[in-house]
Motif scaffolding. Sequence first.
Motif, short mmCIF file in Angstrom:
data_model
loop_
_atom_site.label_atom_id
_atom_site.label_comp_id
_atom_site.label_asym_id
_atom_site.label_seq_id
_atom_site.Cartn_x
_atom_site.Cartn_y
_atom_site.Cartn_z
N ILE A 34 0.86 -1.20 0.00
CA ILE A 34 0.00 0.00 0.00
C ILE A 34 0.89 1.24 0.00
CG2 ILE A 34 -1.82 1.23 1.22
CD1 ILE A 34 -2.66 -1.36 2.50
N ASN A 35 0.74 2.07 -1.02
CA ASN A 35 1.51 3.31 -1.14
C ASN A 35 0.55 4.48 -0.92
OD1 ASN A 35 2.87 5.66 -2.18
ND2 ASN A 35 4.34 4.23 -3.12
N PHE A 36 0.73 5.16 0.22
CA PHE A 36 -0.20 6.22 0.57
C PHE A 36 0.07 7.50 -0.20
CE2 PHE A 36 -0.96 3.37 4.05
CZ PHE A 36 -2.31 3.53 4.31
N ASN A 37 1.28 7.66 -0.73
CA ASN A 37 1.57 8.85 -1.53
C ASN A 37 0.87 8.76 -2.89
OD1 ASN A 37 3.10 10.05 0.47
ND2 ASN A 37 5.03 9.18 -0.28
N GLU A 38 1.04 7.59 -3.53
CA GLU A 38 0.45 7.39 -4.86
C GLU A 38 -0.98 6.89 -4.78
OE1 GLU A 38 3.01 4.72 -6.90
OE2 GLU A 38 4.74 6.08 -6.86
N LYS A 39 -1.40 6.53 -3.54
CA LYS A 39 -2.74 5.97 -3.31
C LYS A 39 -3.01 4.77 -4.23
CE LYS A 39 -4.81 10.19 -1.48
NZ LYS A 39 -4.66 9.67 -0.11
N THR A 40 -2.07 3.85 -4.18
CA THR A 40 -2.20 2.63 -4.97
C THR A 40 -2.00 1.41 -4.08
OG1 THR A 40 0.17 2.63 -5.54
CG2 THR A 40 -1.37 3.70 -7.10
N ILE A 41 -2.58 0.32 -4.52
CA ILE A 41 -2.39 -0.98 -3.86
C ILE A 41 -1.93 -1.96 -4.94
CG2 ILE A 41 -3.45 -2.88 -2.59
CD1 ILE A 41 -5.53 -0.93 -1.56
N HIS A 42 -0.72 -2.49 -4.77
CA HIS A 42 -0.23 -3.56 -5.63
C HIS A 42 -0.36 -4.87 -4.84
CE1 HIS A 42 1.39 -0.64 -8.46
NE2 HIS A 42 1.95 0.00 -7.42
N PHE A 43 -0.93 -5.90 -5.47
CA PHE A 43 -1.14 -7.13 -4.70
C PHE A 43 -1.01 -8.36 -5.57
CE2 PHE A 43 -5.24 -6.13 -6.50
CZ PHE A 43 -5.80 -7.37 -6.83
N LYS A 78 -1.41 -7.49 -9.64
CA LYS A 78 -2.53 -6.61 -9.98
C LYS A 78 -2.44 -5.33 -9.13
CE LYS A 78 -5.77 -10.06 -11.68
NZ LYS A 78 -7.14 -10.59 -11.60
N SER A 79 -3.04 -4.27 -9.64
CA SER A 79 -2.99 -2.99 -8.95
C SER A 79 -4.37 -2.35 -8.96
CB SER A 79 -1.99 -2.05 -9.63
OG SER A 79 -0.71 -2.62 -9.63
N THR A 80 -4.60 -1.49 -7.98
CA THR A 80 -5.84 -0.73 -7.92
C THR A 80 -5.60 0.60 -7.22
OG1 THR A 80 -8.18 -0.83 -7.35
CG2 THR A 80 -6.64 -1.70 -5.73
N LYS A 81 -6.45 1.56 -7.44
CA LYS A 81 -6.35 2.88 -6.82
C LYS A 81 -7.33 2.98 -5.65
CE LYS A 81 -3.47 5.28 -9.55
NZ LYS A 81 -2.34 6.11 -9.05
N PHE A 82 -7.01 3.83 -4.68
CA PHE A 82 -7.95 4.10 -3.60
C PHE A 82 -7.94 5.60 -3.32
CE2 PHE A 82 -3.92 3.30 -1.45
CZ PHE A 82 -3.86 4.31 -0.50
N GLN A 83 -8.90 6.04 -2.53
CA GLN A 83 -9.02 7.44 -2.16
C GLN A 83 -9.05 7.56 -0.65
OE1 GLN A 83 -12.66 8.69 -3.96
NE2 GLN A 83 -11.97 8.30 -6.08
N SER A 84 -8.76 8.73 -0.18
CA SER A 84 -8.86 8.96 1.26
C SER A 84 -10.31 8.71 1.70
CB SER A 84 -8.45 10.39 1.61
OG SER A 84 -7.09 10.61 1.29
N GLY A 85 -10.47 8.02 2.79
CA GLY A 85 -11.81 7.68 3.27
C GLY A 85 -12.26 6.31 2.85
N ASP A 86 -11.49 5.66 1.93
CA ASP A 86 -11.82 4.29 1.57
C ASP A 86 -11.48 3.36 2.73
OD1 ASP A 86 -12.64 5.23 -0.81
OD2 ASP A 86 -10.99 4.39 -2.01
N ARG A 87 -11.96 2.15 2.65
CA ARG A 87 -11.75 1.17 3.72
C ARG A 87 -11.37 -0.18 3.10
NH1 ARG A 87 -16.06 1.24 8.50
NH2 ARG A 87 -14.73 3.00 9.13
N LEU A 88 -10.37 -0.83 3.71
CA LEU A 88 -9.86 -2.10 3.18
C LEU A 88 -9.99 -3.18 4.26
CD1 LEU A 88 -8.29 -3.77 1.01
CD2 LEU A 88 -6.18 -2.96 2.12
N PHE A 89 -10.53 -4.34 3.86
CA PHE A 89 -10.62 -5.48 4.76
C PHE A 89 -9.89 -6.67 4.13
CE2 PHE A 89 -14.38 -3.00 5.91
CZ PHE A 89 -14.30 -3.02 7.30
N ILE A 90 -8.99 -7.26 4.94
CA ILE A 90 -8.28 -8.46 4.52
C ILE A 90 -8.57 -9.53 5.57
CG2 ILE A 90 -6.06 -9.43 3.82
CD1 ILE A 90 -5.02 -6.51 3.71
N PHE A 91 -8.91 -10.78 5.12
CA PHE A 91 -9.33 -11.78 6.10
C PHE A 91 -9.01 -13.18 5.59
CE2 PHE A 91 -12.84 -9.89 3.72
CZ PHE A 91 -13.18 -10.95 2.89
N THR A 92 -9.10 -14.14 6.50
CA THR A 92 -8.99 -15.55 6.13
C THR A 92 -10.39 -16.13 5.97
OG1 THR A 92 -8.90 -16.21 8.46
CG2 THR A 92 -6.79 -15.84 7.33
#
Length: 672
Positions: free
Chosen positions: A550-559, A596-610
Amino acid sequence: MQIKKLLFLFFIFGFWTNLFPETPTVDLTNLGETPIFLAKSMLVYEDTSQNLDWDEIHSETSKNKFQTFSSSEEAFNFSYSKSTFWLKVLINNPTDEDVHSNLVIAYPRIKTLDLFVNSNDGTKRIPSGYSVPVEKRPYQSRFFVFPILFAKQSKTELYIKVNSPNAINLPIQLWRQKFYDRHEIDDHVMQAIYFGITIAMIVFNLFLFFILRDESYLLYVLVVFSIAISIAAYNGIASEYIWKNSPWLDQYAINLFISIVLILFLIFMRNLLQTKKILPKLDPINFILIVIQIVLSIAYIISFDTFVRLLVLSHSITSLWILIIGVMCSLKKQRIAYFFLLAFAFLFLALIVSTLRALGYIPTNVFTIEGPQYGSAAEMMLLAFALADRYNTIIREKEIAESKVKYNLERSNLDLEEKVRERTFKLNQTLSAMRRDLFVAKNIQENSIQVDPQLLRELKLVYRYLPVSEVGGDFFDIIRLQNANFRILIADATGHGVHAAMITMAIKGLYDPIKEFELQPNQVLEIFNEEFMDNFVSLNSLLTAMILDINFNEKTIHFASAGHPAAVLLHDGKIELLAKTGRMIGLKKQTHYDLKSTKFQSGDRLFIFTDGVYEAFNSKNEEFGEENLHKFLMATNSLPLGQVEENLLQTLENFQNGSDRQDDLTILGFDL
């Protein structure tokens, strides 16, 4: 004098008509929901030279050579013949509408079967027979079907050319196309029922074989399987679905498979009826018949025309012998022989009917064609009853043996109770030690997934980790790569408890040296998979994993995801799923994972789980499921992150309604 002349002319006309009969005419006004059987309405010309072509057959000279031929109401039966047979009939459509019809030869083992349609528009040749691949036939079916359009107010001559090394049986039917389509659906349903019952019998008795270790059940499975293949070859199902372009198998398969059936039946009979003990003097004949079937089958492959009749005759003789043995064992009051005799009687009758029809001794009709399939179904069911009776006998013998053992067990009961008390004491000591060890293991595991408080604040992270027992198979790790760039790993080993916990320690040991590499997440996963396969493949365990940068400067998520449940990104009131990009860790070396990559914005919310988050089951064995989880996260998006996770745990608990959780649960929530 005039009367004498009239009698003379009548005699000459009758003689000429019998010598050169006119082509019979079939009127399509009689064609309704049921077919018209054409055998009685067709003339036949036998070309013993096999050299005549269409032009010669259609010439005026050859037309006069067509004669009536004795047949049943439904079919011709030319038995085994080297001749080529030409059949013709005139179809009259006096109606004011075109008639869409299907000409059906309901017998699949004809090598050459060409249809010539002679109308005002000229002559059209339509080749078919098993020498023509199924996909190149005019109609793909287990039988030979020719779609024909009879124009209104028209007369059309149909010629059929037939040649085959197999027995030539020709059930020729003319259907209205729409009614034949319905009939074919019903036919496929019946075939599905038959083969469905066969598969059920095979699977059920195969399970019994593995449970009881009684080879009779395995032999029964082989007999039923070989009969099913024989029936499939016999009625054309095999050439329609299994071997679509194999004329050799269409020619040879049925008799070869019947030989295999009889060989297996002889072995099955010796085992089930114990003929070596019951009929020791006759038992060697079984081996002789097995050898005869093998030798004749080989000879039949080498020279079909020479040995086909002899092989067919040997089938009848072998079948009769099996029937005789069944009768003799029944006379010796062998209980299981009654079932065996009744079962094989049906198959024997079906085989005799099929053989006599193939040799031309009885007519070809629905009964003689479909008889073997019905006979095999009855035989299969009755043999199952025989094995069920054998199973009951085994159970009774087992009960007698158990009653004897029970008496001995009661005598030694006091000694055992004393030993149990001693061992219970030792077990309690061992369990106490294990509880202490598990407590230590739990602390170690919890320490291994502790997150730096500074990272918690920077990432606005709230997480829950709930193993099923003291230790679990879930693991996650969060590090800062540089400035505003963070790397998150979540993994889930198969199973739970101590074994899974050991895998998580292995995950940590492998991941720690490579987690700070300046590589993309998919490259880290590929290295991780290689290391896991090299070091821990012997543990027979797999795991899912997901790495997100997660890159907060570029607001990107590479996964990249190794078979892990999709992470959920909530933004703009919508859900975006970060799905898997490759297979699980531990399946195969040199596995590639996509990035894969995706963009996010301030105020977005991310959940990661098993998967333990949504694989929660209630008392009705209903799963909470991913869809319900996604709806919950959308509905609670306005709540604080910690409250969302607390509400989720409470929702899962209410859903389970007292049922225990079956898997470890981990959820990471981020306010981006």
